[in-house]
Structure formats: C-alpha cells, structure tokens
Design a protein around this motif. Structure first.
Motif, PDB file in Angstrom:
ATOM      1  N   UNK A 158       0.820  -1.220   0.000  1.00 32.94           N
ATOM      2  CA  UNK A 158       0.000   0.000   0.000  1.00 32.94           C
ATOM      3  C   UNK A 158       0.854   1.270   0.000  1.00 32.94           C
ATOM      4  N   UNK A 159       2.151   1.161   0.258  1.00 35.56           N
ATOM      5  CA  UNK A 159       3.033   2.335   0.300  1.00 35.56           C
ATOM      6  C   UNK A 159       3.751   2.606  -1.019  1.00 35.56           C
ATOM      7  N   UNK A 160       3.453   1.807  -2.052  1.00 38.82           N
ATOM      8  CA  UNK A 160       4.058   2.069  -3.358  1.00 38.82           C
ATOM      9  C   UNK A 160       3.614   3.466  -3.812  1.00 38.82           C
ATOM     10  N   UNK A 161       4.583   4.244  -4.288  1.00 32.76           N
ATOM     11  CA  UNK A 161       4.306   5.616  -4.713  1.00 32.76           C
ATOM     12  C   UNK A 161       4.596   6.644  -3.635  1.00 32.76           C
ATOM     13  N   UNK A 162       5.079   6.198  -2.475  1.00 34.80           N
ATOM     14  CA  UNK A 162       5.368   7.108  -1.373  1.00 34.80           C
ATOM     15  C   UNK A 162       6.864   7.160  -1.072  1.00 34.80           C
ATOM     16  N   UNK A 163       7.257   8.139  -0.280  1.00 30.28           N
ATOM     17  CA  UNK A 163       8.612   8.214   0.284  1.00 30.28           C
ATOM     18  C   UNK A 163       8.472   7.735   1.719  1.00 30.28           C
ATOM     19  N   UNK A 164       8.689   6.429   1.928  1.00 29.69           N
ATOM     20  CA  UNK A 164       8.382   5.859   3.237  1.00 29.69           C
ATOM     21  C   UNK A 164       9.408   4.839   3.726  1.00 29.69           C
ATOM     22  N   UNK A 165      10.459   4.576   2.946  1.00 27.47           N
ATOM     23  CA  UNK A 165      11.421   3.556   3.356  1.00 27.47           C
ATOM     24  C   UNK A 165      12.594   4.206   4.092  1.00 27.47           C
ATOM     25  N   UNK A 166      13.501   3.359   4.574  1.00 26.11           N
ATOM     26  CA  UNK A 166      14.728   3.859   5.214  1.00 26.11           C
ATOM     27  C   UNK A 166      15.848   3.986   4.191  1.00 26.11           C
ATOM     28  N   UNK A 167      15.496   4.186   2.944  1.00 30.13           N
ATOM     29  CA  UNK A 167      16.471   4.404   1.884  1.00 30.13           C
ATOM     30  C   UNK A 167      16.419   3.380   0.782  1.00 30.13           C
ATOM     31  N   UNK A 168      15.957   2.178   1.092  1.00 28.08           N
ATOM     32  CA  UNK A 168      15.852   1.143   0.068  1.00 28.08           C
ATOM     33  C   UNK A 168      14.745   1.490  -0.923  1.00 28.08           C
ATOM     34  N   UNK A 169      14.810   0.851  -2.092  1.00 34.45           N
ATOM     35  CA  UNK A 169      13.791   1.008  -3.112  1.00 34.45           C
ATOM     36  C   UNK A 169      12.892  -0.217  -3.020  1.00 34.45           C
ATOM     37  N   UNK A 170      11.629  -0.006  -2.643  1.00 31.94           N
ATOM     38  CA  UNK A 170      10.672  -1.102  -2.492  1.00 31.94           C
ATOM     39  C   UNK A 170       9.785  -1.196  -3.724  1.00 31.94           C
ATOM     40  N   UNK A 171       9.448  -2.429  -4.070  1.00 35.31           N
ATOM     41  CA  UNK A 171       8.580  -2.690  -5.214  1.00 35.31           C
ATOM     42  C   UNK A 171       7.482  -3.672  -4.803  1.00 35.31           C
TER      43      UNK A 171
END
Length: 192
Positions: A158-171
């Motif tokens: 549900x967080x795809x499209x957000x700036x919400x990680x600790x630096x990693x790129x999530x898919x």
C-alpha cells in the motif's frame, strides 16, 4: 451526445505511449507466500508498463527517479519497463550510482545497527511473507563495498508511490520478481 466523450477518450488513449507488461511465471513457493501479502489497491500510474525510455541510459541500466517514484529498466530500441516504487523518506533517501552485487529469492533480513537503534523492536527475520524484503532483493554495492541499500519487494504494498522507506527502493512483490528475472548481477543502478 454520449458518443462524443467516448470517441474523445478513445482518441486520447491511442496517443498513450505505454502498454502493460505480463506478470512473470511464479513458483509454487512464490504463489503461496505472495497470497499471504495480497496487493493493496494502488494508483494505476504505479503499475508495470512498457514505455518509451525517458532516461537515455544504455540498455540493461536500472534508473530510479525518486521524485517520480518510478524505476526504469532500460531495454534496447528506446524502450524501458517502468515500475512504481517506494523510495527513501527524505531523511533517509540517497542518490548515486551502484552495481547489483548479488540477488536473492525470499531473502533473510538483517536490519542494520542504525535501524535497530531507531526502532528497537526490529529484529532479523528469515525469508517469507512477513519479511520486509519481500519476494526478491537486489543488493547494491559501490566499488565492491555494500551500500546497505537494496531494491526489494515489500510486505507493505500500500506504500508504493510514497517516500516511506529507510532508503531502500521497495517494489510490489510481483514487480520485483519481474525485475529480478531481467537484471543480471553486475548491472548498473542509477538513483536520481
């Protein structure tokens, strides 16, 4: 009168320069684990599409446009596969060039010490549906040194499209499987 809006929509859509990319074939383990982390509804803008390459990088290069929340895998003939991603929160974001050093299916997660310091409740986990790295991980290095950043799946689609990680790129997990299947160890990754 209803026909005019339909014709206008059809004309506009014929000008679109993208098309859907089919899902990759999944193993029985992938199917079972992914069923435990169902995809959230998300903006179709972050779906996986074949597009005209906006990066102008050489084929085989992975380009992450953090402001767009998009990752591009550059293909030959001026094309790219575009994927929606979650990027680093402003305080944890990063940019630069790295190399895919290794790849893993349903990887174990060992949170870095700085993350454990911020969030004492996090702990190492074996691969699986609850693991924050999701279905696949591409480990990034800079001149042979681990950057501690990854391109990986997620247990929070549900967080795809957000700036919400600790630096990693999530898919999305299905998308990271697709990317994993296409990108070899040694590929260049550019994060802008």
């Amino acid at each position: 009168m209803r026909i005019i809006p339909i014709i206008a929509c059809a004309v506009l859509l014929t000008g679109c320069n993208f098309k859907a990319v089919p899902d990759p074939t999944l193993s029985a383990r992938d199917t079972a684990f992914m069923a435990l982390v169902p995809d959230a509804e998300f903006d179709p803008h972050f779906a996986r599409y074949l597009v005209s390459d906006p990066t102008k990088e050489r084929p085989g290069t992975v380009v992450v446009e953090t402001k767009e929340r998009q990752l591009y895998l550059v293909l030959p003939d001026g094309k790219a596969v575009r994927y929606g991603v979650t990027v680093g929160d402003e305080a944890y974001g990063w940019s630069g060039t790295a190399t895919v050093d290794r790849k893993a299916e349903w990887p174990a997660w060992n949170p870095p010490a700085e993350m454990v310091k911020r969030w004492p409740h996090v702990h190492p986990m074996q691969g699986g549906a609850a693991n924050p790295l999701g279905a696949r991980a591409l480990y990034l290095s800079d001149k042979g040194r681990d950057t501690l950043y990854r391109i990986h799946g997620t247990n929070e689609p549900e967080k795809i499209g957000q700036a919400a990680s600790s630096g990693c790129i999530r898919m999305r997990n299905i998308d990271v499987v697709d990317l994993f299947n296409r990108v070899p160890v040694g590929a260049t990754v550019i994060v802008r």
